[in-house]
Design a protein around this motif. Structure first.
Motif, PDB file in Angstrom:
ATOM      1  N   LEU A 211      14.741 -28.076  -9.756  1.00 49.76           N
ATOM      2  CA  LEU A 211      15.024 -29.244  -8.930  1.00 49.76           C
ATOM      3  C   LEU A 211      13.874 -30.232  -9.014  1.00 49.76           C
ATOM      4  O   LEU A 211      12.702 -29.857  -8.841  1.00 49.76           O
ATOM      5  N   LYS A 212      14.208 -31.486  -9.271  1.00 48.46           N
ATOM      6  CA  LYS A 212      13.241 -32.580  -9.205  1.00 48.46           C
ATOM      7  C   LYS A 212      13.679 -33.523  -8.087  1.00 48.46           C
ATOM      8  O   LYS A 212      14.793 -34.063  -8.130  1.00 48.46           O
ATOM      9  N   LEU A 213      12.824 -33.676  -7.104  1.00 47.68           N
ATOM     10  CA  LEU A 213      13.119 -34.511  -5.944  1.00 47.68           C
ATOM     11  C   LEU A 213      12.213 -35.735  -5.973  1.00 47.68           C
ATOM     12  O   LEU A 213      10.989 -35.606  -6.034  1.00 47.68           O
ATOM     13  N   ARG A 214      12.831 -36.920  -5.922  1.00 41.54           N
ATOM     14  CA  ARG A 214      12.075 -38.165  -5.999  1.00 41.54           C
ATOM     15  C   ARG A 214      12.183 -38.919  -4.683  1.00 41.54           C
ATOM     16  O   ARG A 214      13.279 -39.042  -4.113  1.00 41.54           O
ATOM     17  N   CYS A 215      11.048 -39.433  -4.213  1.00 43.20           N
ATOM     18  CA  CYS A 215      11.004 -40.224  -2.994  1.00 43.20           C
ATOM     19  C   CYS A 215      10.938 -41.691  -3.379  1.00 43.20           C
ATOM     20  O   CYS A 215       9.971 -42.144  -4.007  1.00 43.20           O
ATOM     21  N   ASP A 216      11.984 -42.436  -3.025  1.00 42.52           N
ATOM     22  CA  ASP A 216      12.095 -43.839  -3.423  1.00 42.52           C
ATOM     23  C   ASP A 216      11.559 -44.808  -2.371  1.00 42.52           C
ATOM     24  O   ASP A 216      11.918 -45.988  -2.386  1.00 42.52           O
TER      25      ASP A 216
END
Length: 466
Positions: A337-342
């Motif tokens: 899982l790759k989680l990105r905070c925008d």
């Protein structure tokens, strides 16, 4: 014109509802229980039912399956109506055919009143302030009939001082991070600053403060292809006043703030909501022209404005997930899982928690995390992997590789993975873009006073399909 009519109807309805709560509603008993069923507060107003009603209620609640038992339950001729606040059961009983919505509204107001006078809602706070709560109940309810829940009225009768579990200090910044002060850039109020009794303002040598909180809750559904399927925001403006006297407060919102599909205002980026309602004490004579709310705040906490926005967020959702689910040669389930905070690089999310449902029968978990402050846990009972991130800076990306031992893993059981649920807090951020332009008090307070404006967005339900 239609938006004005809608606001008038909402304000009128709130005013009527606030008056109806005192008419004809009769309560037999009122008690507060801990989550373990311990008796904290018990008050029998009419002597119609025995004290065994407390045990009957707790047996009925604990016997039910699920996290949320029915709000209204019946045993013979006795009706139990309860809410959960602060990890406690707030229960009222009645033998009459009373509207449950009226009693629920009363219980919500009672919890707000206890929070104002005790500083917080918890088992310890209730135990330490039982004498104060009994004094409040004596004034609020008379022989089962509700008299008032107004702190302005009660302050003339309540004499018991609250007992605080810890002394309040404005300079205790150990919990800084939930909120930021916009009106005083040189200082930041700790998150516990507004969780003290309203009576404590008399103990601080004339020092007075007022807090205006803009709180929003997001409900988002993101498809497996990354497309936003649903986005709802519910927000409110809360005022908590620790000022002994304040004749009027003026809150200025964005000049571009608009309700519904009405014509855009101002010259900046539009700040739009679909629906909006106001507390009955708010005067709206300057709202249509200057977007100013006027009110005379009473001591304690009150919600002055509520609003809602659906499926039209002004910015992208704060998080995106890039999952890869496969099976390795050893028969283990691999989830990368790759989680990105925008969010913007100046912002951060805190208390981020991702819950990933996994196949039934998962027995062990090993993981590889991109930073040491993250943590994970496999919860077999709920069939989920919990990935916790204490702080997530904006504009960054975190990753995690989970390796699960699942006996008898098949293609069908791999379909049980997901959807992913996210919970988080976004300090100093509003999803709608609503901002407080100014906060003015009149007359000007004679002693030193501080005004704090704080923003926070919570996740109500943030679901990402994979």
């Amino acid at each position: 014109m239609l938006a004005v009519i809608n606001r008038f109807v909402l304000v009128t309805f709130s005013l009527i509802a606030s008056q109806l709560i005192y008419c004809g509603t009769m309560i037999s008993q009122l008690f507060i229980l801990s989550s373990k069923g311990d008796h904290l507060i018990y008050k029998d107003f009419r002597g119609e039912s025995g004290s065994d009603a407390v045990g009957i209620f707790y047996e009925k609640v604990t016997a039910l399956t699920g996290d949320q038992p029915p709000v209204v339950m019946t045993h013979k001729d006795l009706h139990f109506i309860h809410i959960r606040q602060g990890g406690l059961y707030w229960v009222a009983t009645t033998t009459e055919d009373t509207s449950p919505f009226t009693i629920i509204e009363f219980l919500n107001r009672l919890t707000a009143l206890v929070k104002d006078y005790c500083g917080s809602l918890s088992e310890k706070s209730v135990q330490m302030n039982f004498a104060l709560i009994y004094e409040l109940l004596d004034e609020v309810v008379d022989y089962g009939y509700i008299q008032t829940t107004s702190s302005d009225v009660l302050k003339n009768f309540i004499q018991t001082e609250a007992v605080s579990s810890r002394p309040f200090s404005l300079f205790d910044l150990s919990n800084v991070g939930l909120f930021g002060a916009e009106t005083q850039q040189s200082k930041v109020a700790p998150s516990s600053a507004a969780t003290r009794p309203i009576q404590s303002s008399r103990e601080q040598g004339g020092k007075s403060e007022i807090f205006v909180d803009v709180i929003e809750r997001m409900s988002v559904v993101v498809g497996s292809n990354g497309v936003l399927l649903k986005a709802d925001v519910e927000g409110e403006i809360r005022v908590k006043c620790y000022m002994p006297s304040c004749s009027e407060m003026r809150i200025g919102l964005n000049e571009e703030f608009s309700i519904g599909k009405s014509q855009l205002r101002g010259y900046g980026a539009a700040v739009r909501v679909d629906e909006c309602s106001f507390h009955q004490a708010v005067r709206l004579d300057e709202f249509d022209t200057h977007r100013i709310l006027r009110l005379c705040p009473s001591q304690g906490e009150q919600t002055v404005m509520q609003y809602q926005l659906s499926d039209d967020l002004p910015s992208a959702p704060p998080f995106r997930l890039f999952p890869t689910i496969e099976r390795d040669n050893g028969g283990r389930l691999l989830m990368y899982l790759k989680l990105r905070c925008d969010l913007s690089p100046k912002s951060s999310a805190i208390n981020v928690c991702a819950t990933i449902p996994v196949p039934k029968g998962s027995v062990s978990l090993s993981q590889e995390l991109s930073s040491p402050d993250q943590s994970t846990e496999l919860k077999p009972q709920s069939r989920a992997v919990v990935w916790q991130i204490p702080r997530f800076p904006g504009g960054t990306q975190l990753s995690a590789l989970f390796k699960l031992e699942v006996p008898g893993l098949s293609s069908a059981s791999m379909l049980e993975v997901g959807p992913v649920g996210l919970s988080f807090e976004l300090p100093k951020f509003t999803a709608t873009g609503l901002q407080i332009r100014f906060l003015r008090l009149s007359p000007i307070q004679p002693g030193p006073s501080q005004r704090w404006v704080r923003y926070v967005t919570h996740s109500d339900s943030y679901t990402i399909r994979i």
